[in-house]
Scaffold this active site. Structure first.
Site, PDB file in Angstrom:
ATOM      1  N   PRO A 101       0.842  -1.196   0.000  1.00 12.63           N
ATOM      2  CG  PRO A 101      -0.665  -1.549   1.710  1.00 12.63           C
ATOM      3  CD  PRO A 101       0.660  -2.011   1.205  1.00 12.63           C
ATOM      4  CB  ALA A 129      -0.167   7.546   0.990  1.00 14.79           C
ATOM      5  CD  GLN A 188      -1.747  -0.555   4.954  1.00 15.50           C
ATOM      6  OE1 GLN A 188      -1.560   0.600   4.624  1.00 15.50           O
ATOM      7  NE2 GLN A 188      -0.759  -1.430   5.139  1.00 15.50           N
ATOM      8  CB  CYS A 208       2.231   4.666   8.361  1.00 16.00           C
ATOM      9  SG  CYS A 208       2.291   6.334   7.670  1.00 16.00           S
ATOM     10  CE  LYS A 252       4.293  -3.177   3.685  1.00 13.21           C
ATOM     11  NZ  LYS A 252       5.062  -2.026   4.127  1.00 13.21           N
ATOM     12  CG  ASN A 275       8.061  -3.795   2.101  1.00 12.36           C
ATOM     13  OD1 ASN A 275       7.573  -2.873   2.720  1.00 12.36           O
ATOM     14  ND2 ASN A 275       8.385  -3.665   0.834  1.00 12.36           N
ATOM     15  N   GLY A 276      11.246  -4.523   1.268  1.00 16.37           N
ATOM     16  CA  GLY A 276      12.404  -3.633   1.319  1.00 16.37           C
ATOM     17  C   GLY A 276      13.445  -3.959   0.281  1.00 16.37           C
ATOM     18  CG  ASP A 277      16.484  -1.983  -0.135  1.00 17.25           C
ATOM     19  OD1 ASP A 277      15.767  -0.973  -0.275  1.00 17.25           O
ATOM     20  OD2 ASP A 277      17.464  -2.024   0.625  1.00 17.25           O
ATOM     21  NE  ARG A 286      11.510   2.896  -1.347  1.00 16.98           N
ATOM     22  CZ  ARG A 286      12.790   3.093  -1.025  1.00 16.98           C
ATOM     23  NH1 ARG A 286      13.359   4.259  -1.295  1.00 16.98           N
ATOM     24  NH2 ARG A 286      13.487   2.133  -0.462  1.00 16.98           N
TER      25      ARG A 286
END
Length: 370
Positions: free
Chosen positions: A17, A19, A71, A102, A142, A204-206, A229
């Protein structure tokens, strides 16, 4: 294959998710490129109950979306429980995710987002209220690693979530203080998997390339991956992830002609979803991401950030030869947010007495989207 309650997710890939990004058009565009679970933008439970106009628009799904995944965030178990009860009773969702990751100040200062797991009893009450009101709809959580390197929360939070009936947990392997800077610490995902072996753990990450997802799974033993991303301006990444998890060779960044086609499809979906004046403002950042990595020059990138008419999008896309390819060194270049959190904001005294009772009231002015 990843199983989250009754849902079978193949390949085991989840769209994070984000924003202002993961609206119905973007989710559908990504789903058209590959399998997985595609989650909505973050929505406030209080905004949903108060029938906030913006929140009401965000709690919508395209008819082509195979799973309605939403979410929520907040810090009041009564409010979150009632929001879940309403969504499920009205048959509006197939999957619910709780955001406790967040890092944005306007969320954490009210005890929401990554601040919530600090208060272990309150966090347990929130997860319990959501699971009890969700019925057969699976609830996932998450999270981030913690507030900073001295105040980690993820192992406690993972255990609490599992004990209270969460169907899975996902860990963004950065702290709140780290924001989106530096590198994700995948070792933490492995520690969480060892700590809560009884439910799926997602990492999650990279994840910038499909091979990163395989590397994360091999390194950590995680059951699936969450992509944020890395897919900005690159919906084809979900195609590559499907190939990689099927044991096939990923294709990598396509020539610009395919990117232009995806951008046009994205814009068409947005125009069917919202008024043109809203769409064009929103699409500027997406158009710049579509151009990122291709040798198009700074003038065209500036023009992408200033579009005011649909025709300008076509002019920009048509000005780039279809056979142009990505600059090799740009394949793994970060996109989207990259900075640290200069100041972490928690409610006063929030870290003290982590198991103490605390009353919270999600503010009426809470804004969906984080």
């Amino acid at each position: 294959m990843l199983r989250i309650g009754p849902l079978a997710i193949d390949p085991p890939v989840v769209l994070a998710p984000m924003a202002g990004i993961t609206d119905p058009p973007f989710r559908l565009l990504c789903a058209e490129h590959g399998g997985g679970l595609y989650v909505s933008e973050m929505v406030t439970a209080r905004g949903l109950l108060e029938r906030n106009e913006k929140t009401a628009r965000m709690v919508s799904f395209h008819p082509g979306e195979p799973v309605r995944s939403l979410q929520l965030y907040g810090s009041n178990p009564i409010v979150l429980g009632e929001a879940v009860r309403r969504l499920v009773s009205e048959d509006r969702v197939d999957h619910l995710d709780l955001n406790v990751g967040c890092p944005v100040k306007k969320v954490t200062r009210n005890g929401g987002g990554a601040a919530l797991p600090v208060k272990r009893r309150l966090f347990a009450e929130v997860v319990r209220a959501m699971v009890r009101n969700a019925g057969d709809v699976p609830v996932t959580v998450k999270m981030r690693m913690g507030i900073d390197d001295e105040r980690m929360t993820y192992l406690d939070a993972g255990r609490i979530a599992a004990d209270e009936g969460a169907a899975a947990v996902a860990l963004h392997a950065r702290t709140v203080a780290q924001g989106y800077s530096g590198t994700a610490r995948w070792d933490a995902i492995g520690r969480l998997k060892e700590h809560v072996p009884d439910i799926p753990v997602l990492g999650n990450g990279d994840i910038w390339e499909a091979t990163d997802a395989l590397a994360m799974a091999a390194h950590t033993g995680c059951d699936g991956v969450v992509v944020g991303r890395g897919c900005l301006g690159r919906p084809w990444l979900f195609r590559d992830l499907s190939l990689a998890f099927a044991g096939e060779q990923p294709l990598g960044p396509p020539p610009f002609g395919e990117i232009a086609a995806a951008a046009r499809r994205h814009l068409a979906l947005l125009l069917d979803h919202e008024p043109a004046e809203v769409v064009l403002r929103k699409f500027r950042k997406h158009l710049k991401w579509y151009l990122q990595g291709y040798p198009v020059g700074p003038a065209l990138r500036r023009a992408a950030g200033l579009i005011e008419h649909v025709d300008q999008v076509d002019e920009i896309l048509d000005s780039v030869p279809a056979d142009v390819t990505v600059v090799p060194e740009a394949v793994r270049a970060p996109r989207g947010k990259t900075g640290r959190n200069t100041r972490v904001v928690l409610p006063e005294g929030w870290w003290e007495d982590r198991d103490g009772e605390v009353e919270v009231e999600d503010p009426l002015e809470a804004v969906s989207g984080g």
